[in-house]
Design a protein around this motif. Structure first.
Motif, PDB file in Angstrom:
ATOM      1  N   GLU A  62     -36.235   7.063  48.324  1.00  0.00           N
ATOM      2  CA  GLU A  62     -37.270   6.921  47.297  1.00  0.00           C
ATOM      3  C   GLU A  62     -38.378   7.958  47.420  1.00  0.00           C
ATOM      4  O   GLU A  62     -39.033   8.291  46.433  1.00  0.00           O
ATOM      5  N   GLY A  73     -43.250   3.583  41.136  1.00  0.00           N
ATOM      6  CA  GLY A  73     -42.643   2.254  40.997  1.00  0.00           C
ATOM      7  C   GLY A  73     -43.323   1.223  41.871  1.00  0.00           C
ATOM      8  O   GLY A  73     -42.749   0.207  42.218  1.00  0.00           O
ATOM      9  N   SER A 106     -42.629  -7.738  40.746  1.00  0.00           N
ATOM     10  CA  SER A 106     -41.223  -7.636  41.101  1.00  0.00           C
ATOM     11  C   SER A 106     -40.326  -7.822  39.878  1.00  0.00           C
ATOM     12  O   SER A 106     -39.367  -7.074  39.670  1.00  0.00           O
ATOM     13  N   ARG A 108     -40.932  -7.061  36.985  1.00  0.00           N
ATOM     14  CA  ARG A 108     -41.026  -5.888  36.124  1.00  0.00           C
ATOM     15  C   ARG A 108     -40.550  -4.629  36.832  1.00  0.00           C
ATOM     16  O   ARG A 108     -40.768  -3.510  36.354  1.00  0.00           O
ATOM     17  N   GLY A 109     -39.934  -4.818  37.987  1.00  0.00           N
ATOM     18  CA  GLY A 109     -39.346  -3.667  38.678  1.00  0.00           C
ATOM     19  C   GLY A 109     -40.302  -2.894  39.561  1.00  0.00           C
ATOM     20  O   GLY A 109     -40.015  -1.759  39.942  1.00  0.00           O
ATOM     21  N   TYR A 110     -41.435  -3.495  39.906  1.00  0.00           N
ATOM     22  CA  TYR A 110     -42.404  -2.808  40.749  1.00  0.00           C
ATOM     23  C   TYR A 110     -42.512  -3.441  42.126  1.00  0.00           C
ATOM     24  O   TYR A 110     -42.467  -4.665  42.260  1.00  0.00           O
ATOM     25  N   GLU A 111     -42.685  -2.599  43.127  1.00  0.00           N
ATOM     26  CA  GLU A 111     -42.998  -3.064  44.469  1.00  0.00           C
ATOM     27  C   GLU A 111     -44.504  -3.288  44.567  1.00  0.00           C
ATOM     28  O   GLU A 111     -45.267  -2.759  43.747  1.00  0.00           O
TER      29      GLU A 111
ATOM     30  N   SER B 115     -43.054  -8.530  49.582  1.00  0.00           N
ATOM     31  CA  SER B 115     -42.356  -9.152  48.462  1.00  0.00           C
ATOM     32  C   SER B 115     -41.999 -10.595  48.775  1.00  0.00           C
ATOM     33  O   SER B 115     -41.822 -10.978  49.931  1.00  0.00           O
ATOM     34  N   ASN B 122     -32.592 -11.718  44.030  1.00  0.00           N
ATOM     35  CA  ASN B 122     -33.704 -10.833  44.384  1.00  0.00           C
ATOM     36  C   ASN B 122     -33.816 -10.543  45.884  1.00  0.00           C
ATOM     37  O   ASN B 122     -34.805  -9.982  46.342  1.00  0.00           O
ATOM     38  N   ASN B 124     -33.669  -8.464  48.955  1.00  0.00           N
ATOM     39  CA  ASN B 124     -33.608  -7.033  49.233  1.00  0.00           C
ATOM     40  C   ASN B 124     -34.239  -6.721  50.569  1.00  0.00           C
ATOM     41  O   ASN B 124     -35.410  -6.996  50.789  1.00  0.00           O
TER      42      ASN B 124
END
Lengths: 349, 349
Positions: A62, A73, A106, A108-111, B115, B122, B124
């Motif tokens: 990443e 992200g 999370s 929405r695809g964000y850390e 997270s 979910n 990960n």
DNA sequence: CTGAAAGCGCTTACAG
DNA sequence: CTGAAAGCGCTTACAG
């Protein structure tokens, strides 16, 4: 067949997209496109690449991807604490909000990059400059003014951020529907037959929500033809102590009351304690409603009726507002809906 | 003087170390060294570079730095939740541990990527492969077995991790000194004059800490010449309900008791509720001690005596153990000290 | 639909 | 003590 073949790689080595490309028999750029889901790649190729990646246990680095794209992200979340406060005393309201924020991000695809900050030596909001995050959500205690000043200033410098709890209004904030909640609590007490309802709170607190809750209370009282009465809490004390002293002051002043609306639960729990100490039965003699719906209220004797924000919506709204800021299309929404949690402390019936 | 000079840069552009180099009149590599605090750089140069960086509002792009060095300076933290559980119901114990972890990481110069994970869709833990973090700390509910299986498997694949709450012992775990805490609680009840002390708990729960707490209790009872009695909690119920039913079962079985040691606070609070419902005075008729020191225990009537781990040490120990794993020099320490929080529920005196 | 090549912005041997 | 250059591992125009 010299040593160019099977050349040993330094260990620990990383599996890169070049390795996957070799395994799948395609170019490195095709690997990148295939794994990113670029629709231009043929289905057959995509499958071959995916299989090779799986076989080699490959994952995209990443840091390289972010360096290239400029997007991280990631959203930063700062929890503002009281200076020197012990970590274990993290306000349960803030902890619920934190979890909700992380969950919404999370989805929405964000850390989420989380930090707890309490003083000038550890203030840090330079997430965008360091390319650690695309934006920042700040939550926490209103009373750490130097923290809020710090973040407001960064915001004026162009940082994308949203917050919950700031002591000023010229920032992108999200709050509970405090006015509506104040009305709800008051309406409920009136419906239960209480008439001399006093609000333990403040009109002028830097905690904007306290004033808003009082306003809702006062409006509902007037709508019912009753006189609002505010018993101001003393500054600079723990909330529970503010609640105890407010009840003591009320009684010593001889103000008649048959119910109390406290602008937050810890004040309500302190008030409850003092009412017990003075032999006043709750809810028989005095009705009591708090605000925020903290877990401890469910265990008090009697359990505390309270107004609770929808935490799921709270996190979603903060994240959506922040993402909208980042995208340059600001959203207006800033009020989280609340509901009345009716427990025992307000049931006269 | 052509258009090579003051060439407009695409906007939004980034200030890079090359810009700082130009401003300070040194090379880009010197800027990098100076800002990294490399002692080989002369003091005069360092100051000039720092001033130029400040003037241009320059910050190192961490993605580029991390890509180059391979280190992320970040620890991932996963909070395992019950599947489908509402975020606001995050266990206060886990929230305190989370805050402590993040604080300890920060003090050691690490960021925390947090997270909340609750199900296979979910899960990960691929933080190292994606170079998002150097290692992983997992905390949360023991009961999400598929989550723990998932992380254990990744750990066997070489991932650096530590955890708190796993239902098995063949991982790098940290726990409270449960045995010592069980002894403390029991000793305290004995000192208060209670003799027929029953433990509400389990010897065989996947929650390792419950068995450890029972063992401590049993050992202290025997040391005092008393017989340990275990009232097993029913599986698959909310903790409070387990506490209520345990008290009901105890009374219906006719087992004599004058004190209860519950292996966690919510069980103790449920037991307290049932004792009240049956007219048994706490602490006058029955003494009560819980475990974990959750905040709600301070608000119960009477406030609950409990055994509390040192949260600050808990976070520090997890981070230190994880950093040691990463460095390839494993640490042995895995027990966090506890203390007895004496409140009203156990004071017979 | 795929490949060759440039470039994101650093750190760090290597050379002086 | 400082500079020129390589290279970390990607994504994405550009070309075919």
């Amino acid at each position: 067949m010299g040593d160019t073949q099977d050349k040993p790689r330094p260990r620990p080595f990383r599996v890169t997209s070049f390795d996957v490309a070799a395994e799948a028999g395609v170019s490195q750029s095709t690997v990148s496109r295939a794994l990113a889901g670029d629709p231009v790649v043929s289905e057959a190729t995509r499958l071959r690449v995916a299989e090779a990646a799986r076989k080699l246990n490959y994952f995209v680095d990443e840091n390289a991807a972010r360096l290239r794209t400029g997007r991280t992200g990631t959203l930063a979340v700062v929890v503002v604490c009281r200076p020197g406060e012990d970590r274990k005393d993290l306000n349960p309201f803030h902890s619920a909000l934190l979890a909700s924020l992380c969950g919404a991000a999370s989805l929405r695809g964000y850390e989420t990059l989380v930090s707890f900050q309490d003083g000038p030596d550890n203030f840090n909001g330079r997430y965008q400059e360091q390319r650690k995050a695309d934006g920042l959500a700040v939550i926490g205690t209103t009373e750490n003014y130097s923290a809020w000043d710090y973040f407001r200033q960064l915001g004026q410098g162009g940082m994308h951020w949203v917050c919950w709890g700031a002591p000023f209004d010229d920032v992108e904030w999200i709050r509970s529907d405090n006015h509506g909640g104040g009305r709800m609590a008051t309406r409920h007490l009136i419906d239960q037959g209480y008439r001399q309802i006093v609000c333990l709170g403040s009109e002028t607190s830097p905690q904007r929500q306290f004033g808003e809750r009082y306003d809702g209370y006062a409006e509902e009282m007037r709508a019912a033809g009753l006189d609002p009465v505010l018993l101001p809490i003393e500054k600079g004390l723990p909330r529970e102590e503010q609640g105890r002293r407010a009840v003591a002051a009320l009684i010593e002043a001889g103000t008649p009351f048959d119910a109390l609306f406290a602008v937050c639960d810890p004040i309500a729990l302190g008030a409850l304690d003092e009412l017990h100490a003075r032999g006043l039965a709750v809810p028989g003699t005095v009705g009591l409603v708090g605000f925020d719906g903290i877990r401890a209220g469910a265990y008090s004797a009697p359990p505390l009726t309270s107004v609770e924000p929808d935490f799921r919506v709270a996190g979603e709204m903060m994240v959506d507002k922040l993402l909208a800021e980042i995208a340059g299309e600001p959203l207006d929404s800033r009020r989280v809906p609340v509901r009345l949690l009716v427990r025992e402390s307000s049931k006269r019936g």
